[in-house]
Design a protein around this motif. Structure first.
Motif: not given
Ligand SMILES: Nc1ncnc2c1ncn2[C@@H]1O[C@H](COP(=O)(O)OP(=O)(O)O)[C@@H](O)[C@H]1O
Ligand SMILES: [Mg+2]
Length: 508
Positions: A41-50, A53-61, A74-76
């Motif tokens: 639950g630390a957020g590792k998979s979320t960051l990798a998924s961003i 290209g599986m999730y788009s971040p709410d903020a950041g670059e 993911p295609a991108r």
């Protein structure tokens, strides 16, 4: 000279009720093995998924090779030469290795110079060339359904290489592997680095990071704690940073004092719905004050054995609990005769996710006093009972007894099941994969809990794929392979490597 290949700048991602990534900034160098380390639950998979290209971040670059990029699918990501091996593979089982690898990217040839057709021969040669170059011990013609988990994982890796991925993301790649398979995966990851690839390795296992990673980002509750140089940072320090407190790795295990036999299995066999024999005449005894571990690779019959004990599947042979034959008893009768069961499938069998903590804690006792008076559920009593267990078993839940279980972390859900099961004061406790997927803090506390049960004179049957767990927690070990048990060995007399050989059927 190092060169930044990927830079994350102030990445944030929120899910309902939780900030999975909170203002994360880090830089990854070309050609390094960069690990994401953190509790569940630390957020590792979320960051990798961003990144994939599986999730788009709410903020950041995201800056890739010096350019700001939008990775919105993911295609991108694949177009940008990023690949990812997920925890659950996405392979077509009745296709060959080559067919799986070229899927969606088939090389086309023109028959008679005009009619497009898949150039299978060319694809096969390319795939075989990659297999040989990275020494993958596979054939381009193997059928996926004939391959074990570790070989299937290599096919996933090949898929990335075939697409010329430069940044390879591995999300918890060793979770399903034996020690030998883990070693060879880590060797492959090193070879990929030598070939100039950049690797992002997600894991909660510190030893693996120590073995291969160059640098490591430690994450906790959505935050980046810091990035560490792995060679110059101690394992203990990384572990403490990860959980935010001082951890004790030493389990508190009293010398063994075995009492009388609590569980006796006599030639237990299970034949599944497809008439396949999954367990073949298993016989062993577990005594009071003993942790008896059953090690093995997933799918070798251990779940059938546990389910037979719990009364969930048909079986032949005898199950004797405290001298009483319970082979034909109902599930409830078995519980009443002193059996507690902590199943592998926490969500399916273990918990009612949309109910609260109290309701889950009394779900096996609601029908009897003090929780029921005549037919009425005693709310106050139940709540006080829940409060007590929350403290006793260190269950973290934001709204106390009223917390909806779905919103809790995996580790705390598991502690909840353990609290419920152990508080029935059974003589025999069966733990199936009790720490699977849990972070190190929860893992150590659950292992200690298992030993405490044994220290207090309970008989414990531990079914686990984690060899380190089996070796540190158990008194006696048997390995299950293909439905057959090896002879029972004291944990102190067997090594990790030997166990691995039994698990793969190399030794018998
Ligand atoms: N698709 C999703 N929907 C809602 N919450 C999610 C989703 N994915 C992850 N989360 C939550 O975000 C947090 C971080 O999860 P995750 O990135 O999977 O952590 P890790 O991989 O480090 O275990 C957790 O609290 C998790 O419950
Ligand atoms: Mg994860």
């Amino acid at each position: 000279m190092s060169e930044t290949i990927l830079e994350l700048k102030h990445i944030s991602k929120r899910f309902p009720g939780v900030i999975a990534n909170n203002d994360i900034s880090l830089e990854i160098q070309r050609g390094e093995i960069f690990a994401f380390l953190g509790e569940n639950g630390a957020g590792k998979s979320t960051l990798a998924s961003i990144i994939f290209g599986m999730y788009s971040p709410d903020a950041g670059e995201i800056i890739l090779r010096g350019q700001a990029v939008q990775i919105n699918s993911p295609a991108r990501a694949v177009e940008l030469d990023i690949g990812m091996v997920h925890q659950h593979f996405k392979l077509v089982s009745n296709y060959s290795v080559t067919e799986n690898i070229i899927l969606g990217r088939e090389p086309i040839k023109r028959l008679l110079g005009i009619i497009p057709a898949i150039d299978y021969k060319k694809a096969r040669a390319q795939v075989q060339e990659l297999i040989d170059r990275y020494d993958f011990d596979l054939s381009a013609d193997d059928l996926i359904e004939d391959l074990n988990v570790s070989s299937q994982q290599r096919v996933e890796i090949l898929k990335m290489l075939y697409r010329d991925a430069e940044i390879l993301i591995f999300d918890e790649p060793t979770a399903m592997l034996t020690p030998q398979e883990i070693d060879s995966l880590l060797a492959i990851i090193r070879r990929l680095r030598e070939a100039g690839k950049t690797i992002i390795l997600i894991t909660h296992k510190l030893e693996e990071i120590k073995l291969v990673a160059d640098r490591c980002a430690i994450m906790s509750r959505g935050h980046l704690i810091d990035v560490y140089d792995v060679q110059t940072t101690s394992t203990q320090l990384m572990a403490n940073r990860m959980v935010g407190r001082q951890l004790s790795f030493q389990l508190d295990k009293a010398p063994a004092h075995f009492g009388p036999a609590v569980l006796e299995l006599k030639e237990l066999s299970v034949i599944d719905a497809f008439k396949v024999k999954r367990l073949d005449k298993a016989s062993f005894t577990v005594h009071a004050g003993e942790v008896f571990a059953l090690a093995g690779v997933a799918g070798n019959g251990q779940i059938q054995l546990a389910d037979a004990l719990a009364g969930l599947v048909q079986h032949s042979g005898q199950i004797i609990l405290n001298g009483q034959d319970i082979s034909q008893a109902s599930v409830r009768k078995r519980i009443q005769s002193g059996l507690a069961y902590i199943p592998e499938d926490r969500h399916g069998v273990g918990l009612f996710l949309d109910f609260d903590v109290t309701e889950n804690l009394i779900s096996k006792q609601y029908y009897r006093p003090p929780f029921a008076h005549w037919a009425f559920l005693q709310k106050k009593t139940s709540q006080r009972y829940a409060e007590l267990l929350i403290v006793r078993y260190d269950v973290r839940c934001a709204q106390g007894p009223a917390t909806i279980v779905r919103s809790m972390s995996g580790g705390n859900q598991q502690k909840l099941i353990i609290a419920r099961e152990l508080d029935t004061h059974a003589d025999l406790v069966i733990f199936v994969q009790p720490t699977r997927g849990l972070d190190i803090g929860a893992t150590l506390s659950i292992r200690q809990r298992i030993i405490d049960e044994r220290n207090s004179g309970k008989a414990v049957l531990l079914i686990s794929l984690e060899l380190e767990e089996v070796l540190t927690v158990a008194d006696n070990i048997a390995v299950i392979f293909n439905g057959n048990l090896t002879k029972v060995t004291p944990a102190a007399e067997i090594s990790l490597a030997e166990l691995g050989e039994y698990m793969m059927g190399v030794r018998q």
